[in-house]
Design a protein around this motif. Structure first.
Motif, PDB file in Angstrom:
ATOM      1  N   LEU A 283       0.824  -1.212   0.000  1.00 26.19           N
ATOM      2  CA  LEU A 283       0.000   0.000   0.000  1.00 26.19           C
ATOM      3  C   LEU A 283       0.859   1.264   0.000  1.00 26.19           C
ATOM      4  N   LEU A 284       1.987   1.213   0.683  1.00 23.10           N
ATOM      5  CA  LEU A 284       2.879   2.372   0.731  1.00 23.10           C
ATOM      6  C   LEU A 284       3.465   2.652  -0.651  1.00 23.10           C
ATOM      7  N   ALA A 285       3.953   1.626  -1.303  1.00 21.96           N
ATOM      8  CA  ALA A 285       4.471   1.795  -2.663  1.00 21.96           C
ATOM      9  C   ALA A 285       3.370   2.298  -3.582  1.00 21.96           C
ATOM     10  N   GLY A 286       2.156   1.789  -3.381  1.00 19.80           N
ATOM     11  CA  GLY A 286       1.023   2.220  -4.193  1.00 19.80           C
ATOM     12  C   GLY A 286       0.726   3.700  -4.050  1.00 19.80           C
ATOM     13  N   ARG A 287       0.837   4.224  -2.832  1.00 18.71           N
ATOM     14  CA  ARG A 287       0.617   5.662  -2.620  1.00 18.71           C
ATOM     15  C   ARG A 287       1.660   6.472  -3.380  1.00 18.71           C
ATOM     16  N   LEU A 288       2.910   6.048  -3.320  1.00 22.06           N
ATOM     17  CA  LEU A 288       3.965   6.771  -4.032  1.00 22.06           C
ATOM     18  C   LEU A 288       3.768   6.709  -5.541  1.00 22.06           C
ATOM     19  N   VAL A 289       3.348   5.543  -6.026  1.00 20.31           N
ATOM     20  CA  VAL A 289       3.157   5.368  -7.462  1.00 20.31           C
ATOM     21  C   VAL A 289       1.951   6.159  -7.965  1.00 20.31           C
ATOM     22  N   ASN A 290       1.104   6.640  -7.052  1.00 26.09           N
ATOM     23  CA  ASN A 290       0.006   7.535  -7.448  1.00 26.09           C
ATOM     24  C   ASN A 290       0.529   8.815  -8.105  1.00 26.09           C
ATOM     25  N   VAL A 291       1.770   9.172  -7.796  1.00 25.93           N
ATOM     26  CA  VAL A 291       2.332  10.450  -8.232  1.00 25.93           C
ATOM     27  C   VAL A 291       2.958  10.317  -9.617  1.00 25.93           C
ATOM     28  N   SER A 292       2.492  11.132 -10.542  1.00 31.93           N
ATOM     29  CA  SER A 292       3.064  11.138 -11.884  1.00 31.93           C
ATOM     30  C   SER A 292       4.517  11.598 -11.836  1.00 31.93           C
ATOM     31  N   GLY A 293       5.378  10.872 -12.532  1.00 34.56           N
ATOM     32  CA  GLY A 293       6.792  11.226 -12.568  1.00 34.56           C
ATOM     33  C   GLY A 293       7.624  10.667 -11.437  1.00 34.56           C
ATOM     34  N   ILE A 294       7.019   9.858 -10.569  1.00 32.54           N
ATOM     35  CA  ILE A 294       7.744   9.334  -9.408  1.00 32.54           C
ATOM     36  C   ILE A 294       8.820   8.332  -9.817  1.00 32.54           C
ATOM     37  N   SER A 295       8.757   7.827 -11.051  1.00 35.66           N
ATOM     38  CA  SER A 295       9.741   6.841 -11.497  1.00 35.66           C
ATOM     39  C   SER A 295      11.162   7.388 -11.489  1.00 35.66           C
ATOM     40  N   GLU A 296      11.291   8.717 -11.482  1.00 35.22           N
ATOM     41  CA  GLU A 296      12.619   9.317 -11.397  1.00 35.22           C
ATOM     42  C   GLU A 296      13.252   9.113 -10.019  1.00 35.22           C
ATOM     43  N   HIS A 297      12.412   8.836  -9.022  1.00 36.80           N
ATOM     44  CA  HIS A 297      12.908   8.767  -7.647  1.00 36.80           C
ATOM     45  C   HIS A 297      12.564   7.447  -6.952  1.00 36.80           C
ATOM     46  N   PHE A 298      11.575   6.722  -7.465  1.00 31.45           N
ATOM     47  CA  PHE A 298      11.164   5.453  -6.860  1.00 31.45           C
ATOM     48  C   PHE A 298      11.358   4.354  -7.907  1.00 31.45           C
ATOM     49  N   LYS A 299      12.333   3.479  -7.672  1.00 29.93           N
ATOM     50  CA  LYS A 299      12.682   2.465  -8.659  1.00 29.93           C
ATOM     51  C   LYS A 299      12.027   1.117  -8.375  1.00 29.93           C
ATOM     52  N   GLU A 300      11.929   0.757  -7.113  1.00 28.24           N
ATOM     53  CA  GLU A 300      11.394  -0.551  -6.755  1.00 28.24           C
ATOM     54  C   GLU A 300      10.962  -0.569  -5.299  1.00 28.24           C
ATOM     55  N   GLY A 301      10.154  -1.561  -4.971  1.00 29.14           N
ATOM     56  CA  GLY A 301       9.705  -1.734  -3.598  1.00 29.14           C
ATOM     57  C   GLY A 301       9.687  -3.210  -3.250  1.00 29.14           C
ATOM     58  N   TYR A 302       9.710  -3.522  -1.961  1.00 32.27           N
ATOM     59  CA  TYR A 302       9.749  -4.909  -1.508  1.00 32.27           C
ATOM     60  C   TYR A 302       8.564  -5.193  -0.591  1.00 32.27           C
ATOM     61  N   ILE A 303       7.858  -6.282  -0.871  1.00 29.90           N
ATOM     62  CA  ILE A 303       6.806  -6.764   0.030  1.00 29.90           C
ATOM     63  C   ILE A 303       7.344  -8.031   0.679  1.00 29.90           C
ATOM     64  N   THR A 304       7.659  -7.924   1.961  1.00 33.52           N
ATOM     65  CA  THR A 304       8.282  -9.045   2.676  1.00 33.52           C
ATOM     66  C   THR A 304       7.387  -9.426   3.850  1.00 33.52           C
ATOM     67  N   TYR A 305       6.316 -10.132   3.538  1.00 29.29           N
ATOM     68  CA  TYR A 305       5.325 -10.452   4.573  1.00 29.29           C
ATOM     69  C   TYR A 305       5.830 -11.524   5.538  1.00 29.29           C
ATOM     70  N   SER A 306       6.563 -12.479   5.006  1.00 26.94           N
ATOM     71  CA  SER A 306       7.055 -13.561   5.872  1.00 26.94           C
ATOM     72  C   SER A 306       8.448 -13.238   6.393  1.00 26.94           C
ATOM     73  N   ASN A 307       8.838 -13.933   7.462  1.00 26.14           N
ATOM     74  CA  ASN A 307      10.194 -13.776   7.994  1.00 26.14           C
ATOM     75  C   ASN A 307      11.240 -14.219   6.975  1.00 26.14           C
ATOM     76  N   GLU A 308      10.907 -15.292   6.232  1.00 24.80           N
ATOM     77  CA  GLU A 308      11.827 -15.792   5.228  1.00 24.80           C
ATOM     78  C   GLU A 308      12.113 -14.730   4.168  1.00 24.80           C
ATOM     79  N   ALA A 309      11.068 -14.004   3.764  1.00 24.09           N
ATOM     80  CA  ALA A 309      11.231 -12.951   2.752  1.00 24.09           C
ATOM     81  C   ALA A 309      12.068 -11.794   3.300  1.00 24.09           C
ATOM     82  N   LYS A 310      11.871 -11.495   4.567  1.00 26.11           N
ATOM     83  CA  LYS A 310      12.668 -10.418   5.186  1.00 26.11           C
ATOM     84  C   LYS A 310      14.151 -10.777   5.183  1.00 26.11           C
TER      85      LYS A 310
END
Length: 416
Positions: A283-310
């Motif tokens: 949801l946090l990445a989604g809020r940032l991606v709402n902004v046009s032109g954010i690709s210049e500053h936001f390249k990727e995001g991580y969803i790490t729900y499990s401990n293994e993913a973290k």
């Protein structure tokens, strides 16, 4: 002037559709300085709508209706309102032409009932719809005005902003101007406490606080004989609010969102950011991606729900997770540091918490959230305790993460 709102649709009464139109129209009317004393919701029933309209036209100067302007038999708003206002329906050639063009563009078969939407009350002002097939209507008769708007918000909102708002503003004997001061990082109660003296002594301009999810908005409204004078009355109040709230003020533009304000800071300072999320699940990445032109500053995001993913994606140590748990300041810090390293970003904001309704303990109750932020070699964390439903806890977590990210950027820029 007094205004009354009637929202038409059985789906609203059944709860199948959330009535967001009422909130939007109410806010717009308040900005215009119109007094709204009554709001109603009525189903698709001509008899009940007629009785409601007869009462409304006697007690209010302007009656606004939303919904019921479609092509089917249960869409009765226009027909009923025209009858109450003593007007017959006639075909509007332009409306018919625009309906045909819209349906052909969408590749839909035109049926006879589509032309029902081209019927308008005789002598009315037609509000042509550039986002759908149903035109809006303004009817005036013996001191009463009825404004009919389509139900879909993507049609109603632009029609109101572009055509109805200027119409209503012209009816006002005085010019009404408003400015919105938007705050983050402070709660509604604390914000109100800071301006109690202004609220107690206000006359013109007025200050009205509104609580939003993770934010507080302060609307300053002034009345005057012209726009220039009204705005001049607002300026000293707005300056005083900025003085009292300082960095908590993120914009005075009503159209700028918190994520847009954060994006402006990223651009201003030439920074890149990534996100590392657990309980917010993107949801946090989604809020940032709402902004046009954010690709210049936001390249990727991580969803790490499990401990293994973290551990795998962010490099959070197994020992940290075993010793302190996934919901801890230590894990939030390592998530932020690991996310920044993995993405090669200047900043990383992380969120980990217990959104519920299950999973809470006495030591770590539902609603406990930790936010971390890595910034150029330094890591900061913040603890929050939210309440409410699972979705509300997640929404508040996102708003708080954006606020925390903004604070870290401002502090870094100030050399703190």
């Amino acid at each position: 002037m007094t205004v009354e709102l009637i929202c038409v649709g059985t789906e609203l009464l059944l709860g199948n559709t959330v009535n967001t139109n009422a909130a939007f129209i109410s806010e717009q009317c308040a900005m215009l300085g119109l007094s709204m004393y009554y709001q109603s919701v009525v189903g698709d029933n001509a008899g009940r709508l007629e009785r409601l309209l007869c009462v409304a036209k006697e007690r209010s100067d302007v009656v606004i209706l939303s919904g019921g302007l479609g092509p089917t038999q249960d869409d009765l708003t226009k027909e009923t309102a025209a009858e109450v206002m003593g007007k017959k329906l006639v075909e509007d050639p332009r409306a018919k032409q625009e309906i045909q063009a819209c349906l052909e563009k969408l590749g839909r078969t035109i049926t006879e009932n589509n032309w029902k939407q081209a019927q308008v009350p005789e002598g009315s002002k037609v509000l042509y719809n550039s986002n759908g097939t149903a035109p809006g209507i303004i009817m005036e008769e013996k001191g009463t005005c009825m404004i009919l708007l389509p139900g879909p918000p993507n049609e109603l909102i632009p029609m109101f902003e572009e055509q109805v708002y200027p119409y209503l503003r012209a009816l006002q004997p005085e010019t009404i101007c408003s400015k919105m001061v938007k705050l983050c990082g402070i709660g509604e109660s604390a914000a109100e406490t800071k301006i109690l003296d202004l609220l107690d002594s206000q006359k013109n301009p007025t200050v009205a606080p509104y609580a939003k999810t993770g934010e507080v908005h302060l609307r300053v409204t002034a009345k005057a004989e012209d726009e220039k004078t009204a705005l001049s009355l607002i300026v000293p109040v707005e300056e005083e609010l900025n003085r009292r709230f300082g960095d908590c003020v993120y914009t005075d533009d009503p159209k700028v969102t918190l994520e847009e304000a954060v994006a402006m800071l990223l651009k201003e300072h030439g920074l890149t950011v990534t996100t590392a999320e657990s309980c917010t699940g993107g949801l946090l990445a989604g809020r940032l991606v709402n902004v046009s032109g954010i690709s210049e500053h936001f390249k990727e995001g991580y969803i790490t729900y499990s401990n293994e993913a973290k551990e795998k994606l962010l490099g959070v140590s197994h020992e940290t997770l075993e010793t302190y748990g996934a919901v801890s300041p230590q894990t939030a810090a390592e998530m932020a540091q690991g996310g920044a390293k993995a993405a090669g970003a200047d900043l990383c904001v992380s969120v980990t918490g217990i959104a519920g309704p299950e999973g809470g303990t006495k030591e770590k109750p539902v609603g406990l959230v930790y936010v971390g932020c890595y910034c150029k070699g330094k890591v900061f964390t913040e603890k929050k305790q939210f309440s409410g439903s699972r979705s509300k806890i997640r929404e508040y977590s996102v708003a708080n993460a954006l606020t925390f990210l903004r604070k870290v950027i401002l502090d870094e820029a100030a050399g703190k």
